[in-house]
Design an enzyme around this catalytic site. Structure first.
Site, PDB file in Angstrom:
ATOM      1  N   ASN A  10       0.855  -1.182   0.000  1.00 55.13           N
ATOM      2  CA  ASN A  10       0.000   0.000   0.000  1.00 55.13           C
ATOM      3  C   ASN A  10       0.891   1.232   0.000  1.00 55.13           C
ATOM      4  OD1 ASN A  10      -1.802   2.048   0.508  1.00 55.13           O
ATOM      5  ND2 ASN A  10      -2.406   1.313   2.540  1.00 55.13           N
ATOM      6  N   LYS A  12       0.077   4.228  -0.382  1.00 50.67           N
ATOM      7  CA  LYS A  12      -0.604   5.402   0.194  1.00 50.67           C
ATOM      8  C   LYS A  12      -0.402   6.629  -0.711  1.00 50.67           C
ATOM      9  CE  LYS A  12      -0.273   3.279   4.689  1.00 50.67           C
ATOM     10  NZ  LYS A  12      -0.298   3.420   6.139  1.00 50.67           N
ATOM     11  N   HIS A  96      -9.639   1.180   4.536  1.00 49.01           N
ATOM     12  CA  HIS A  96      -8.381   1.378   5.274  1.00 49.01           C
ATOM     13  C   HIS A  96      -8.646   2.308   6.470  1.00 49.01           C
ATOM     14  CE1 HIS A  96      -4.346   2.655   6.297  1.00 49.01           C
ATOM     15  NE2 HIS A  96      -3.933   1.538   5.724  1.00 49.01           N
ATOM     16  N   GLU A  98      -7.057   4.695   7.637  1.00 44.97           N
ATOM     17  CA  GLU A  98      -6.836   6.118   7.393  1.00 44.97           C
ATOM     18  C   GLU A  98      -8.088   6.755   6.794  1.00 44.97           C
ATOM     19  OE1 GLU A  98      -3.119   5.564   5.337  1.00 44.97           O
ATOM     20  OE2 GLU A  98      -2.211   5.058   7.267  1.00 44.97           O
ATOM     21  N   GLU A 166      -5.612  -4.838  10.394  1.00 41.50           N
ATOM     22  CA  GLU A 166      -4.585  -3.812  10.605  1.00 41.50           C
ATOM     23  C   GLU A 166      -4.894  -3.027  11.868  1.00 41.50           C
ATOM     24  OE1 GLU A 166      -2.532  -2.636   6.744  1.00 41.50           O
ATOM     25  OE2 GLU A 166      -4.443  -1.609   6.684  1.00 41.50           O
ATOM     26  N   GLY A 172       2.172   2.454  10.663  1.00 44.21           N
ATOM     27  CA  GLY A 172       3.089   3.585  10.518  1.00 44.21           C
ATOM     28  C   GLY A 172       3.808   3.964  11.802  1.00 44.21           C
ATOM     29  N   SER A 212       3.207  -1.910  10.323  1.00 40.11           N
ATOM     30  CA  SER A 212       4.658  -1.938  10.590  1.00 40.11           C
ATOM     31  C   SER A 212       5.332  -3.256  10.242  1.00 40.11           C
ATOM     32  CB  SER A 212       4.948  -1.535  12.041  1.00 40.11           C
ATOM     33  OG  SER A 212       4.527  -0.199  12.268  1.00 40.11           O
TER      34      SER A 212
END
Ligand code: PGA
Length: 254
Positions: A10, A12, A96, A98, A166, A172, A212
């Protein structure tokens, strides 16, 4: 009947066309296990999808990072599932964290997106995961089950769905879930699918881990029985993504 290991990258909201070309040439030159052992899908930003699709080796595929929830039309700034299909993009990432957290995508909205994307012929990487507060308050499974339920209510055929677990606190942050933490949630998710969808879907649906993942921690995670692959953010922009793809061999040996 085995679940083929799945490694998603991904990217991003990162990259210039030059950087994207560089990542693709690294991937194209890499020696990785065969397509029978691992499925590799990279997800560049929308604007680079045709470029990446055009340059990428044939045994890897591309995914969009999002799509509109229904048929396209007067939705400024959105990209429809139909457009992705039109460009020959086979996969899309939906839900996702985010997008759930920054853009307020609710469980039902994500469920609708998954169902619509599937109805148009896309394959979907559907993301679920708890925040740190939710984990610390002991509600991880409740949260992940509610996110999965909102998808399960709209989806009847799971053949083209991969679930990405996730945990938000691991994304991150460099703070990867331990193999035991990942295995526990993956196991519970599979149990949830068996009880609420059916045992065949639970057995065949790939549940991948994200948060991560890197070249150093992937092998141990990959050896967990219910970890069927990874969704990789930061490390998917680096050459170590190749090592993560290779961890499929660890999974096979497990
Ligand atoms: P990360 O991101 O690997 O950079 O933690 C994972 C993801 O958000 O898919």
């Amino acid at each position: 009947m085995g679940r083929k290991f799945f490694v998603g990258g991904n990217w991003k909201c990162n990259g210039t066309s030059d950087e994207v070309k560089k990542i693709v040439s690294t991937l194209n030159a890499a020696e990785v296990p065969s397509e029978e052992v691992v499925e590799v899908v990279v997800s560049p930003p929308f604007v680079f999808l045709p470029l990446v699709k055009g340059l990428l080796r044939a045994d890897f595929s591309v995914a969009a990072q999002n799509c509109w929830v229904r048929k396209g039309g007067a939705f400024t700034g959105e990209i429809s599932a139909e457009m992705l299909v039109n460009l020959g993009i086979p996969w899309v990432i939906v839900g996702h964290s985010e997008r759930r957290l920054i853009l307020n995508e609710a469980n039902e909205f994500v469920g609708d997106k998954v169902a619509y994307a599937l109805s148009q012929g896309l394959k979907v990487i559907a993301c679920v995961g708890e925040t740190l507060e939710q984990r610390e308050s002991g509600s991880t499974m409740e949260v992940v089950a509610a996110q999965t339920k909102a998808i399960a209510e709209k989806v009847s055929n799971w053949d083209h769905v991969v679930i990405a677990y996730e945990p938000v606190w691991a994304i991150g942050t460099g703070k990867v879930a331990t193999p035991a933490q990942a295995q526990e949630v993956h196991f519970e998710l599979r149990k949830w699918l068996a009880a609420n969808v059916n045992p065949a879907v639970a057995e065949s649906t790939r549940i991948i881990y994200g948060g991560s993942v890197n070249g150093a921690n992937c092998k141990e995670l990959a050896s967990q029985p219910d970890v069927d692959g990874f969704l990789v953010g930061g490390a998917s922009l680096k050459p170590e993504f190749v090592d993560i793809i290779k961890s499929a061999e660890t999974n096979k040996a497990a």
